[in-house]
Design a protein around this motif. Structure first.
Motif, PDB file in Angstrom:
ATOM      1  N   TRP A 263       0.813  -1.209   0.000  1.00  0.00           N
ATOM      2  CA  TRP A 263       0.000   0.000   0.000  1.00  0.00           C
ATOM      3  C   TRP A 263       0.852   1.266   0.000  1.00  0.00           C
ATOM      4  CZ3 TRP A 263      -4.863   0.115  -1.257  1.00  0.00           C
ATOM      5  CH2 TRP A 263      -5.574   1.292  -1.071  1.00  0.00           C
ATOM      6  N   CYS A 264       1.827   1.373   0.922  1.00  0.00           N
ATOM      7  CA  CYS A 264       2.602   2.610   1.053  1.00  0.00           C
ATOM      8  C   CYS A 264       4.078   2.383   0.768  1.00  0.00           C
ATOM      9  CB  CYS A 264       2.404   3.190   2.446  1.00  0.00           C
ATOM     10  SG  CYS A 264       3.155   2.188   3.726  1.00  0.00           S
ATOM     11  N   HIS A 265       4.459   1.142   0.455  1.00  0.00           N
ATOM     12  CA  HIS A 265       5.834   0.821   0.062  1.00  0.00           C
ATOM     13  C   HIS A 265       6.830   1.031   1.193  1.00  0.00           C
ATOM     14  CE1 HIS A 265       4.645   0.247  -4.094  1.00  0.00           C
ATOM     15  NE2 HIS A 265       3.910   1.337  -3.979  1.00  0.00           N
TER      16      HIS A 265
ATOM     17  N   SER B 201       0.867  -2.552   8.211  1.00  0.00           N
ATOM     18  CA  SER B 201      -0.048  -2.440   9.338  1.00  0.00           C
ATOM     19  C   SER B 201      -1.370  -3.123   8.996  1.00  0.00           C
ATOM     20  CB  SER B 201      -0.299  -0.973   9.683  1.00  0.00           C
ATOM     21  OG  SER B 201      -0.983  -0.352   8.624  1.00  0.00           O
ATOM     22  N   LYS B 202      -2.134  -3.410  10.039  1.00  0.00           N
ATOM     23  CA  LYS B 202      -3.440  -4.035   9.807  1.00  0.00           C
ATOM     24  C   LYS B 202      -4.352  -3.115   9.011  1.00  0.00           C
ATOM     25  CE  LYS B 202      -3.491  -6.888  13.942  1.00  0.00           C
ATOM     26  NZ  LYS B 202      -4.084  -6.998  15.277  1.00  0.00           N
ATOM     27  N   ALA B 203      -4.186  -1.815   9.266  1.00  0.00           N
ATOM     28  CA  ALA B 203      -5.049  -0.846   8.578  1.00  0.00           C
ATOM     29  C   ALA B 203      -4.849  -0.953   7.072  1.00  0.00           C
ATOM     30  CB  ALA B 203      -4.729   0.556   9.060  1.00  0.00           C
ATOM     31  N   HIS B 204      -3.600  -1.062   6.670  1.00  0.00           N
ATOM     32  CA  HIS B 204      -3.341  -1.138   5.237  1.00  0.00           C
ATOM     33  C   HIS B 204      -3.845  -2.449   4.678  1.00  0.00           C
ATOM     34  CE1 HIS B 204      -0.032   2.141   5.114  1.00  0.00           C
ATOM     35  NE2 HIS B 204      -1.219   2.578   5.413  1.00  0.00           N
ATOM     36  N   ARG B 205      -3.725  -3.504   5.450  1.00  0.00           N
ATOM     37  CA  ARG B 205      -4.224  -4.794   5.009  1.00  0.00           C
ATOM     38  C   ARG B 205      -5.737  -4.715   4.808  1.00  0.00           C
ATOM     39  NH1 ARG B 205      -3.267 -10.365   8.298  1.00  0.00           N
ATOM     40  NH2 ARG B 205      -4.099 -11.775   6.742  1.00  0.00           N
ATOM     41  N   ARG B 206      -6.393  -4.076   5.772  1.00  0.00           N
ATOM     42  CA  ARG B 206      -7.842  -3.976   5.699  1.00  0.00           C
ATOM     43  C   ARG B 206      -8.239  -3.102   4.506  1.00  0.00           C
ATOM     44  NH1 ARG B 206     -10.600  -1.893  10.984  1.00  0.00           N
ATOM     45  NH2 ARG B 206     -10.102  -3.900  11.828  1.00  0.00           N
ATOM     46  N   ARG B 207      -7.472  -2.036   4.326  1.00  0.00           N
ATOM     47  CA  ARG B 207      -7.772  -1.136   3.227  1.00  0.00           C
ATOM     48  C   ARG B 207      -7.676  -1.896   1.904  1.00  0.00           C
ATOM     49  NH1 ARG B 207      -5.677   5.008   3.322  1.00  0.00           N
ATOM     50  NH2 ARG B 207      -7.297   5.867   2.006  1.00  0.00           N
ATOM     51  N   ASN B 208      -6.663  -2.736   1.811  1.00  0.00           N
ATOM     52  CA  ASN B 208      -6.505  -3.496   0.577  1.00  0.00           C
ATOM     53  C   ASN B 208      -7.692  -4.424   0.366  1.00  0.00           C
ATOM     54  OD1 ASN B 208      -5.348  -6.132  -0.897  1.00  0.00           O
ATOM     55  ND2 ASN B 208      -4.265  -4.314  -1.579  1.00  0.00           N
TER      56      ASN B 208
ATOM     57  N   ALA C 225     -12.532  -5.817  -2.571  1.00  0.00           N
ATOM     58  CA  ALA C 225     -13.984  -6.002  -2.633  1.00  0.00           C
ATOM     59  C   ALA C 225     -14.579  -5.132  -3.731  1.00  0.00           C
ATOM     60  CB  ALA C 225     -14.606  -5.635  -1.280  1.00  0.00           C
ATOM     61  N   VAL C 226     -14.107  -3.912  -3.816  1.00  0.00           N
ATOM     62  CA  VAL C 226     -14.606  -3.020  -4.876  1.00  0.00           C
ATOM     63  C   VAL C 226     -14.250  -3.607  -6.233  1.00  0.00           C
ATOM     64  CG1 VAL C 226     -14.353  -0.735  -5.915  1.00  0.00           C
ATOM     65  CG2 VAL C 226     -14.497  -0.978  -3.431  1.00  0.00           C
ATOM     66  N   GLY C 227     -13.045  -4.137  -6.354  1.00  0.00           N
ATOM     67  CA  GLY C 227     -12.630  -4.726  -7.616  1.00  0.00           C
ATOM     68  C   GLY C 227     -13.518  -5.888  -7.992  1.00  0.00           C
TER      69      GLY C 227
END
Ligand SMILES: [Zn+2]
Length: 52
Positions: A13-15, A32-39, A44-46
């Motif tokens: 996500w942020c490299h 971080s978990k946040a980035h994992r969740r964001r992905n 899901a959108v994809g």
């Protein structure tokens, strides 16, 4: 392509460098978990767009 025993992979996500756990059975792709969740949200959108 990584030298040394201390392995890191860039966060998807942020490299940011993500230290990898010793076990080779799993790789950490997010800092971080946040980035994992964001992905997951992006995924899901994809999937949603795929179904259209
Ligand atoms: Zn990150």
């Amino acid at each position: 392509m990584n030298g040394g025993t201390n392995r890191t992979l860039p966060c998807d996500w942020c490299h940011a460098p993500v230290p990898q756990p010793r076990g080779r059975w799993r790789t950490r792709r997010y800092c971080s978990k946040a980035h994992r969740r964001r992905n997951r949200v992006v995924e899901a959108v994809g999937n949603f767009l795929d179904n259209l």
